[in-house]
Design a protein around this motif. Sequence first.
Motif, PDB file in Angstrom:
ATOM      1  N   PHE A   1     -13.061  -1.531  -2.763  1.00 19.03           N
ATOM      2  CA  PHE A   1     -12.491  -0.294  -2.226  1.00 19.03           C
ATOM      3  C   PHE A   1     -12.000   0.615  -3.349  1.00 19.03           C
ATOM      4  CE2 PHE A   1     -12.126  -3.420   1.098  1.00 19.03           C
ATOM      5  CZ  PHE A   1     -12.400  -2.718   2.277  1.00 19.03           C
ATOM      6  N   VAL A   2     -12.336   1.887  -3.246  1.00 23.34           N
ATOM      7  CA  VAL A   2     -11.790   2.911  -4.142  1.00 23.34           C
ATOM      8  C   VAL A   2     -11.261   4.021  -3.245  1.00 23.34           C
ATOM      9  CG1 VAL A   2     -12.244   4.554  -5.975  1.00 23.34           C
ATOM     10  CG2 VAL A   2     -13.414   2.345  -5.987  1.00 23.34           C
ATOM     11  N   ALA A   3      -9.954   4.245  -3.289  1.00 24.19           N
ATOM     12  CA  ALA A   3      -9.326   5.236  -2.392  1.00 24.19           C
ATOM     13  C   ALA A   3      -8.509   6.219  -3.208  1.00 24.19           C
ATOM     14  CB  ALA A   3      -8.445   4.540  -1.375  1.00 24.19           C
ATOM     15  N   ARG A   4      -8.568   7.488  -2.801  1.00 23.48           N
ATOM     16  CA  ARG A   4      -7.771   8.525  -3.442  1.00 23.48           C
ATOM     17  C   ARG A   4      -6.606   8.929  -2.551  1.00 23.48           C
ATOM     18  NH1 ARG A   4      -9.681  11.040  -7.950  1.00 23.48           N
ATOM     19  NH2 ARG A   4     -11.845  10.594  -8.523  1.00 23.48           N
ATOM     20  N   LYS A   5      -5.531   9.280  -3.188  1.00 23.42           N
ATOM     21  CA  LYS A   5      -4.369   9.755  -2.463  1.00 23.42           C
ATOM     22  C   LYS A   5      -4.656  11.131  -1.865  1.00 23.42           C
ATOM     23  CE  LYS A   5       0.606  10.455  -3.099  1.00 23.42           C
ATOM     24  NZ  LYS A   5       1.725  10.385  -4.083  1.00 23.42           N
TER      25      LYS A   5
ATOM     26  N   LEU B   1       0.825  -1.206   0.000  1.00 25.11           N
ATOM     27  CA  LEU B   1       0.000   0.000   0.000  1.00 25.11           C
ATOM     28  C   LEU B   1       0.864   1.262   0.000  1.00 25.11           C
ATOM     29  CD1 LEU B   1      -2.902  -0.931   2.446  1.00 25.11           C
ATOM     30  CD2 LEU B   1      -2.929  -0.899  -0.058  1.00 25.11           C
ATOM     31  N   ALA B   2       1.968   1.230   0.716  1.00 31.50           N
ATOM     32  CA  ALA B   2       2.873   2.383   0.735  1.00 31.50           C
ATOM     33  C   ALA B   2       3.477   2.617  -0.644  1.00 31.50           C
ATOM     34  CB  ALA B   2       3.971   2.169   1.768  1.00 31.50           C
TER      35      ALA B   2
ATOM     36  N   LEU C   1      -9.470  -0.302   6.083  1.00 29.94           N
ATOM     37  CA  LEU C   1      -9.544   1.159   6.176  1.00 29.94           C
ATOM     38  C   LEU C   1      -8.347   1.716   6.951  1.00 29.94           C
ATOM     39  CD1 LEU C   1     -13.327   1.864   6.878  1.00 29.94           C
ATOM     40  CD2 LEU C   1     -12.090   2.105   4.717  1.00 29.94           C
ATOM     41  N   ALA C   2      -7.997   1.045   8.052  1.00 29.27           N
ATOM     42  CA  ALA C   2      -6.856   1.490   8.852  1.00 29.27           C
ATOM     43  C   ALA C   2      -5.554   1.356   8.073  1.00 29.27           C
ATOM     44  CB  ALA C   2      -6.788   0.692  10.153  1.00 29.27           C
ATOM     45  N   ASP C   3      -5.418   0.273   7.315  1.00 31.80           N
ATOM     46  CA  ASP C   3      -4.211   0.069   6.514  1.00 31.80           C
ATOM     47  C   ASP C   3      -4.091   1.141   5.435  1.00 31.80           C
ATOM     48  OD1 ASP C   3      -3.663  -2.186   8.006  1.00 31.80           O
ATOM     49  OD2 ASP C   3      -4.530  -3.580   6.546  1.00 31.80           O
ATOM     50  N   LEU C   4      -5.203   1.472   4.811  1.00 31.08           N
ATOM     51  CA  LEU C   4      -5.197   2.519   3.791  1.00 31.08           C
ATOM     52  C   LEU C   4      -4.830   3.868   4.397  1.00 31.08           C
ATOM     53  CD1 LEU C   4      -8.400   1.475   1.806  1.00 31.08           C
ATOM     54  CD2 LEU C   4      -6.062   1.476   0.914  1.00 31.08           C
TER      55      LEU C   4
ATOM     56  N   LEU D   1      -3.975   7.016   2.299  1.00 28.82           N
ATOM     57  CA  LEU D   1      -5.114   6.881   1.391  1.00 28.82           C
ATOM     58  C   LEU D   1      -6.384   6.892   2.238  1.00 28.82           C
ATOM     59  CD1 LEU D   1      -3.469   4.012  -0.642  1.00 28.82           C
ATOM     60  CD2 LEU D   1      -3.892   6.313  -1.536  1.00 28.82           C
ATOM     61  N   THR D   2      -6.907   8.074   2.506  1.00 25.19           N
ATOM     62  CA  THR D   2      -8.004   8.194   3.473  1.00 25.19           C
ATOM     63  C   THR D   2      -9.351   8.553   2.848  1.00 25.19           C
ATOM     64  OG1 THR D   2      -7.403  10.503   3.871  1.00 25.19           O
ATOM     65  CG2 THR D   2      -6.459   8.845   5.344  1.00 25.19           C
ATOM     66  N   ASN D   3      -9.351   9.001   1.606  1.00 21.29           N
ATOM     67  CA  ASN D   3     -10.615   9.315   0.927  1.00 21.29           C
ATOM     68  C   ASN D   3     -11.119   8.022   0.286  1.00 21.29           C
ATOM     69  OD1 ASN D   3     -12.732  10.318  -0.535  1.00 21.29           O
ATOM     70  ND2 ASN D   3     -11.576  11.976  -1.487  1.00 21.29           N
TER      71      ASN D   3
END
Length: 241
Positions: free
Chosen positions: A236-240, A116-117, A203-206, A211-213
């Motif tokens: 999951f769809v996450a934005r930077k 993820l990083a 969610l916590a890993d993101l 990646l919180t949005n």
Amino acid sequence: MPYSNPRLVRLYDVDNPDGADHDFFRELVNEVEAPRVVDLGCGTGTLTVTLAQPGREVLGIDPSEDMLDFARSRPGGDTVTWLEGTAAAIEPRSSDVVIMSGNVAMHILEDWPETLASIAAGLTERGVVAFEARNPEAAAWRNWSDTGSVRDTADGRLIESCSIEGPGITGRVVMHIRNEWPDDGDIVEVKQEPQFRSHQQILADLKRAGLTNVSTYRNWLREPFTGGPGQPLMVFVARKD
């Protein structure tokens, strides 16, 4: 490597056909108007080649060179750049969208935080990562045991069996899979360890990766995920940030 055997590689497209999941990822890439896309864990490239179009660069990354050889040879394979590796191969700020389709995210184990990083570092400003995972509350592994089903394949009759251990405390399920082609006696045994992570854990890993949005859907129609055993899929769809 689970898909280093040529017979299993040839079966991959049969067992993972184009469908609603691929439609979801294609639509997302088009909505973002992403000029640079990474398909991480691309496998044989069924989805990957359909993402390529004029004005868009597509990179398919997979740890199996055998899978990539198959991907290169498929129609449209020359429109994609193929790379053997992991998320660490994504160049910083080089991608507008990173996709992990199928069970790719669940097969990344100890390297999940680093993955993820690397994805977050590889995304451009407001870049997007999208992937799916199975909701552990639905306990899908209960239906995975198989004492010996038989089907016809391009390589002849195949007998498949699967025994399950777990899940362990970390959510890993150990799958012992036996593939036998009785016509010529070929037997391929595979061990896989998909990891079931809860919605809150992901969610916590993101969040730790920046990646919180995040939006989570319960299906490919983008209906919101609300939890519970009746919703086996988490998209999951996450934005930077």
